[in-house]
Design a protein around this motif. Sequence first.
Motif, PDB file in Angstrom:
ATOM      1  N   ILE A 132     132.108 -35.654  56.394  1.00 31.16           N
ATOM      2  CA  ILE A 132     132.326 -34.489  57.260  1.00 31.16           C
ATOM      3  C   ILE A 132     132.284 -35.035  58.684  1.00 31.16           C
ATOM      4  N   MET A 133     133.458 -35.151  59.270  1.00 27.85           N
ATOM      5  CA  MET A 133     133.592 -35.790  60.587  1.00 27.85           C
ATOM      6  C   MET A 133     133.302 -34.738  61.650  1.00 27.85           C
ATOM      7  N   VAL A 156     140.029 -40.074  66.296  1.00 26.78           N
ATOM      8  CA  VAL A 156     141.032 -40.819  65.523  1.00 26.78           C
ATOM      9  C   VAL A 156     140.626 -42.289  65.397  1.00 26.78           C
ATOM     10  N   LYS A 157     140.059 -42.812  66.468  1.00 27.37           N
ATOM     11  CA  LYS A 157     139.604 -44.213  66.453  1.00 27.37           C
ATOM     12  C   LYS A 157     138.537 -44.400  65.355  1.00 27.37           C
ATOM     13  N   ILE A 186     138.367 -46.081  57.727  1.00 27.21           N
ATOM     14  CA  ILE A 186     139.364 -46.504  56.740  1.00 27.21           C
ATOM     15  C   ILE A 186     139.343 -48.024  56.580  1.00 27.21           C
ATOM     16  N   GLU A 187     139.351 -48.719  57.693  1.00 24.71           N
ATOM     17  CA  GLU A 187     139.354 -50.192  57.641  1.00 24.71           C
ATOM     18  C   GLU A 187     138.123 -50.730  56.925  1.00 24.71           C
ATOM     19  N   ASP A 192     131.278 -45.958  63.938  1.00 23.53           N
ATOM     20  CA  ASP A 192     132.067 -47.187  63.782  1.00 23.53           C
ATOM     21  C   ASP A 192     131.723 -47.866  62.453  1.00 23.53           C
ATOM     22  N   LYS A 193     132.246 -49.054  62.257  1.00 18.73           N
ATOM     23  CA  LYS A 193     132.023 -49.755  60.983  1.00 18.73           C
ATOM     24  C   LYS A 193     130.535 -49.952  60.700  1.00 18.73           C
ATOM     25  N   GLU A 194     129.777 -50.356  61.724  1.00 20.46           N
ATOM     26  CA  GLU A 194     128.337 -50.579  61.521  1.00 20.46           C
ATOM     27  C   GLU A 194     127.649 -49.300  61.028  1.00 20.46           C
TER      28      GLU A 194
END
Length: 245
Positions: A19-20, A42-43, A49-50, A220-222
């Motif tokens: 849930i963004m 969006v970033k 996703i990555e 972010d990814k972390e």
Amino acid sequence: MSLKDSITKNNIPHHIAIIMDGNGRWAKQRGTQRIFGHRNGVKAVREAIEASAELGVKYLTLYAFSTENWNRPKIEVDALMSLLINTIKTETETLIKNNIALKTIGDTQSLPKAVQKKLHEVVEHSSKCTGLTVILALSYSSRWEITNAAKRLVQDFSDKKFAVEDINEDRFSSYLTTDGIPDPELMIRTSGEYRISNFMMWQLAYTELYFTATLWPDFDKEELYKAIVDYQKRERRYGKISEQL
Ligand code: IPE
Ligand code: IPE
Ligand code: MG
């Protein structure tokens, strides 16, 4: 050191749902318009996703627009729809190049025609991709989904496709928009709100829930690694006791 190194490789969730939330507050903190927050969201979508693709997650469901979000000011709804089309346009190539399939769940017929058309193209185009599947929940709500499932189930019953005794959880699930997609093992909600907001209420029955105060544009990814590490520390008992596992 990245938290990625703390992730146990053989216990990665197959399906993560997010849930963004928090784009509006992120923008407000910067004294800007809400849409600025959505644009920066969006970033974060790209990062999620990555990271999911890199880790070998099979399904990533992103709650992008709820049934209730139609009640926002028209200017925001319009801006979100434009952002959606533009993002799909710019990201399609990258998705396909990375073997990522796109699917949607929700009442997509209620979306503007231009959005429907673009979505349909990408879904078709990426249908052969076998890596990660990204599922966008658009004009989605659980109560809509479950009511819709019930209607179609009753229709098929009236058409004598099965008997009352044949109705079980599996059959019911097959009428949901997530048919064929395993339930998420992990659900993440950003922005410090502790609620489900009409999201995947059937599918989340045994999902591990993770809440973070981080606002979506800052995710972010972390942050994703952190959620997965937390998930991996949990004992999933499904009603049993520890000793039985
Ligand atoms: C989530 O951020 C994005 C959508 C619901 C489309 P919000 O827009 O809900 O941001 P907040 O909760 O107002 O901060
Ligand atoms: C949930 O966020 C919907 C999406 C993230 C798309 P909202 O911001 O709309 O939810 P509430 O209103 O805080 O429950
Ligand atoms: Mg919100």
